[in-house]
Design an enzyme around this catalytic site. Sequence first.
Site, mmCIF file in Angstrom:
data_model
loop_
_atom_site.group_PDB
_atom_site.id
_atom_site.type_symbol
_atom_site.label_atom_id
_atom_site.label_comp_id
_atom_site.label_asym_id
_atom_site.label_seq_id
_atom_site.Cartn_x
_atom_site.Cartn_y
_atom_site.Cartn_z
ATOM 1 N N ASP A 1 0.822 -1.169 -0.180
ATOM 2 C CA ASP A 1 -0.093 -0.090 -0.124
ATOM 3 C C ASP A 1 0.941 1.122 0.098
ATOM 4 O O ASP A 1 0.649 2.238 0.727
ATOM 5 C CB ASP A 1 -0.986 -0.214 1.333
ATOM 6 C CG ASP A 1 -0.167 -0.307 2.430
ATOM 7 O OD1 ASP A 1 1.035 -0.293 2.428
ATOM 8 O OD2 ASP A 1 -0.977 -0.487 3.497
ATOM 9 N N LYS B 1 -0.130 -8.677 -2.586
ATOM 10 C CA LYS B 1 -1.138 -8.073 -2.948
ATOM 11 C C LYS B 1 -1.070 -6.411 -3.201
ATOM 12 O O LYS B 1 -0.766 -5.556 -2.590
ATOM 13 C CB LYS B 1 -2.308 -8.023 -1.807
ATOM 14 C CG LYS B 1 -3.673 -7.652 -1.970
ATOM 15 C CD LYS B 1 -4.449 -7.359 -0.783
ATOM 16 C CE LYS B 1 -4.373 -6.107 -0.080
ATOM 17 N NZ LYS B 1 -5.387 -5.083 -0.655
ATOM 18 N N ASP C 1 -6.347 -7.078 -6.078
ATOM 19 C CA ASP C 1 -7.440 -6.906 -5.214
ATOM 20 C C ASP C 1 -8.265 -5.708 -5.775
ATOM 21 O O ASP C 1 -8.110 -4.581 -5.232
ATOM 22 C CB ASP C 1 -7.024 -6.476 -3.739
ATOM 23 C CG ASP C 1 -8.235 -6.354 -2.898
ATOM 24 O OD1 ASP C 1 -9.265 -6.824 -3.088
ATOM 25 O OD2 ASP C 1 -7.974 -5.954 -1.752
ATOM 26 N N LEU C 2 -8.798 -5.864 -7.024
ATOM 27 C CA LEU C 2 -9.630 -4.915 -7.968
ATOM 28 C C LEU C 2 -11.033 -4.719 -7.432
ATOM 29 O O LEU C 2 -11.661 -3.710 -7.566
ATOM 30 C CB LEU C 2 -9.414 -5.234 -9.171
ATOM 31 C CG LEU C 2 -7.933 -5.145 -9.632
ATOM 32 C CD1 LEU C 2 -7.899 -5.337 -11.156
ATOM 33 C CD2 LEU C 2 -7.165 -3.833 -9.425
ATOM 34 N N LYS C 3 -11.467 -5.615 -6.548
ATOM 35 C CA LYS C 3 -12.909 -5.840 -6.224
ATOM 36 C C LYS C 3 -13.825 -5.212 -7.262
ATOM 37 O O LYS C 3 -14.779 -4.347 -7.246
ATOM 38 C CB LYS C 3 -13.279 -4.863 -5.041
ATOM 39 C CG LYS C 3 -12.215 -5.074 -3.714
ATOM 40 C CD LYS C 3 -12.581 -4.146 -2.438
ATOM 41 C CE LYS C 3 -11.635 -4.649 -1.440
ATOM 42 N NZ LYS C 3 -10.600 -4.352 -1.359
ATOM 43 N N HIS D 1 -16.906 -4.922 -9.571
ATOM 44 C CA HIS D 1 -18.264 -4.650 -9.629
ATOM 45 C C HIS D 1 -19.040 -3.857 -10.581
ATOM 46 O O HIS D 1 -19.158 -2.786 -10.662
ATOM 47 C CB HIS D 1 -18.652 -4.102 -8.030
ATOM 48 C CG HIS D 1 -19.895 -3.914 -7.669
ATOM 49 N ND1 HIS D 1 -20.369 -3.815 -6.448
ATOM 50 C CD2 HIS D 1 -21.162 -4.721 -8.183
ATOM 51 C CE1 HIS D 1 -21.741 -3.990 -6.076
ATOM 52 N NE2 HIS D 1 -22.153 -4.489 -7.353
ATOM 53 N N ASP D 2 -19.627 -4.450 -11.582
ATOM 54 C CA ASP D 2 -20.378 -3.943 -12.491
ATOM 55 C C ASP D 2 -21.228 -4.967 -13.384
ATOM 56 O O ASP D 2 -21.478 -5.927 -12.689
ATOM 57 C CB ASP D 2 -19.090 -3.416 -13.513
ATOM 58 C CG ASP D 2 -19.696 -2.176 -14.153
ATOM 59 O OD1 ASP D 2 -20.800 -1.981 -14.787
ATOM 60 O OD2 ASP D 2 -18.884 -0.981 -14.273
ATOM 61 N N ILE D 3 -21.725 -4.385 -14.559
ATOM 62 C CA ILE D 3 -22.749 -5.703 -14.984
ATOM 63 C C ILE D 3 -21.869 -6.871 -15.532
ATOM 64 O O ILE D 3 -20.453 -6.640 -15.896
ATOM 65 C CB ILE D 3 -23.422 -4.885 -16.267
ATOM 66 C CG1 ILE D 3 -22.349 -4.430 -17.443
ATOM 67 C CG2 ILE D 3 -24.478 -3.740 -15.836
ATOM 68 C CD1 ILE D 3 -23.165 -4.075 -18.642
ATOM 69 N N PRO D 4 -22.347 -7.783 -15.636
ATOM 70 C CA PRO D 4 -21.599 -9.023 -15.931
ATOM 71 C C PRO D 4 -20.715 -9.029 -17.206
ATOM 72 O O PRO D 4 -19.438 -9.312 -17.127
ATOM 73 C CB PRO D 4 -22.496 -10.057 -16.053
ATOM 74 C CG PRO D 4 -23.895 -9.649 -15.346
ATOM 75 C CD PRO D 4 -23.837 -8.366 -15.467
ATOM 76 N N THR E 1 -19.107 -6.309 -18.390
ATOM 77 C CA THR E 1 -18.080 -5.370 -18.192
ATOM 78 C C THR E 1 -17.177 -6.212 -17.285
ATOM 79 O O THR E 1 -15.813 -5.908 -17.597
ATOM 80 C CB THR E 1 -18.609 -3.900 -17.333
ATOM 81 O OG1 THR E 1 -19.371 -3.373 -18.494
ATOM 82 C CG2 THR E 1 -17.438 -3.111 -17.131
ATOM 83 N N THR F 1 -13.983 -5.491 5.806
ATOM 84 C CA THR F 1 -13.555 -5.443 7.318
ATOM 85 C C THR F 1 -13.740 -3.854 7.891
ATOM 86 O O THR F 1 -13.663 -4.035 9.075
ATOM 87 C CB THR F 1 -12.057 -5.940 7.384
ATOM 88 O OG1 THR F 1 -11.106 -5.209 6.480
ATOM 89 C CG2 THR F 1 -12.173 -7.475 7.216
ATOM 90 N N GLY G 1 -0.666 -5.740 5.712
ATOM 91 C CA GLY G 1 -0.076 -4.606 5.270
ATOM 92 C C GLY G 1 0.717 -3.533 6.104
ATOM 93 O O GLY G 1 1.920 -3.894 6.230
ATOM 94 N N ARG G 2 0.030 -2.801 6.898
ATOM 95 C CA ARG G 2 0.905 -1.794 7.795
ATOM 96 C C ARG G 2 1.645 -2.496 8.989
ATOM 97 O O ARG G 2 2.869 -1.980 9.187
ATOM 98 C CB ARG G 2 -0.177 -0.649 8.428
ATOM 99 C CG ARG G 2 -0.625 0.259 7.270
ATOM 100 C CD ARG G 2 -1.904 1.107 7.763
ATOM 101 N NE ARG G 2 -3.119 0.419 7.552
ATOM 102 C CZ ARG G 2 -4.212 0.842 7.705
ATOM 103 N NH1 ARG G 2 -4.479 2.256 8.201
ATOM 104 N NH2 ARG G 2 -5.478 0.387 7.509
#
Length: 223
Positions: free
Chosen positions: A9, A31, A58-60, A62-65, A67, A114, A203-204
């Site tokens: 990060d 990551k 780790d792009l997460k 979330h859009d229409i299938p 895309t 989280t 991470g940190r």
Amino acid sequence: MNPIYLALDLPRLDAAIALAQKVKGHIGGLKLGLEFFCAHGHHGVHEVAKVGLPIFLDLKLHDIPNTVAGAMQAIHVLEPAIVTVHASGGRAMMEDAKAAAGEHCKVVAVTVLTSLDDSDLAATGVGGSSHDQVLRLADLAAEAGLDGIVCSGHEVGEVHRRWKNGYFVVPGLRPAEAALGDQKRAVTPRQARDAGASVLVIGRPISRAEDPVAAARAIEGTL
């Protein structure tokens, strides 16, 4: 296999690569999150991959299938070991994401971040506890044919009991002596591993430690 994936990060690419090179003997993968990808793109991922560890994007998504499937195809060239999508995108989106993924890429669904607690979920219109929501979305991800999910260490034990061969990524981990930061539902790496976590994202506690190598070695030693 070392289950620790270091969350890189850091805003500067050279600093991120230098850190990865330092601690690579005590971690199992790297990551790269949305901030990193937006700042450094494919080039940055290629450069980090030269460290020689598996890459978790780790792009997460979330859009229409359609895309999301197109985005998965666009990152084939990066050969990620793991990619995240949001389970709340629905079954069709998750099915298309998995179908479009590379042969050796695990697709895992983010359930409840989280950084969220029950009151945060209620404010978005989600009824019940964060625990219940994780279980609902885990079942949906399994039905969609995904490899696993992302969840906190508090839920991974029960999800593992319900989904024996699932692949479980647990972020928000903090060694026993570390500050929680913005993580509201954190557990220790050892607790998460014992409960069934496949990947421990840290991470940190490593990246911002005075001695990152010693910090990574200490965490590795607890597993």
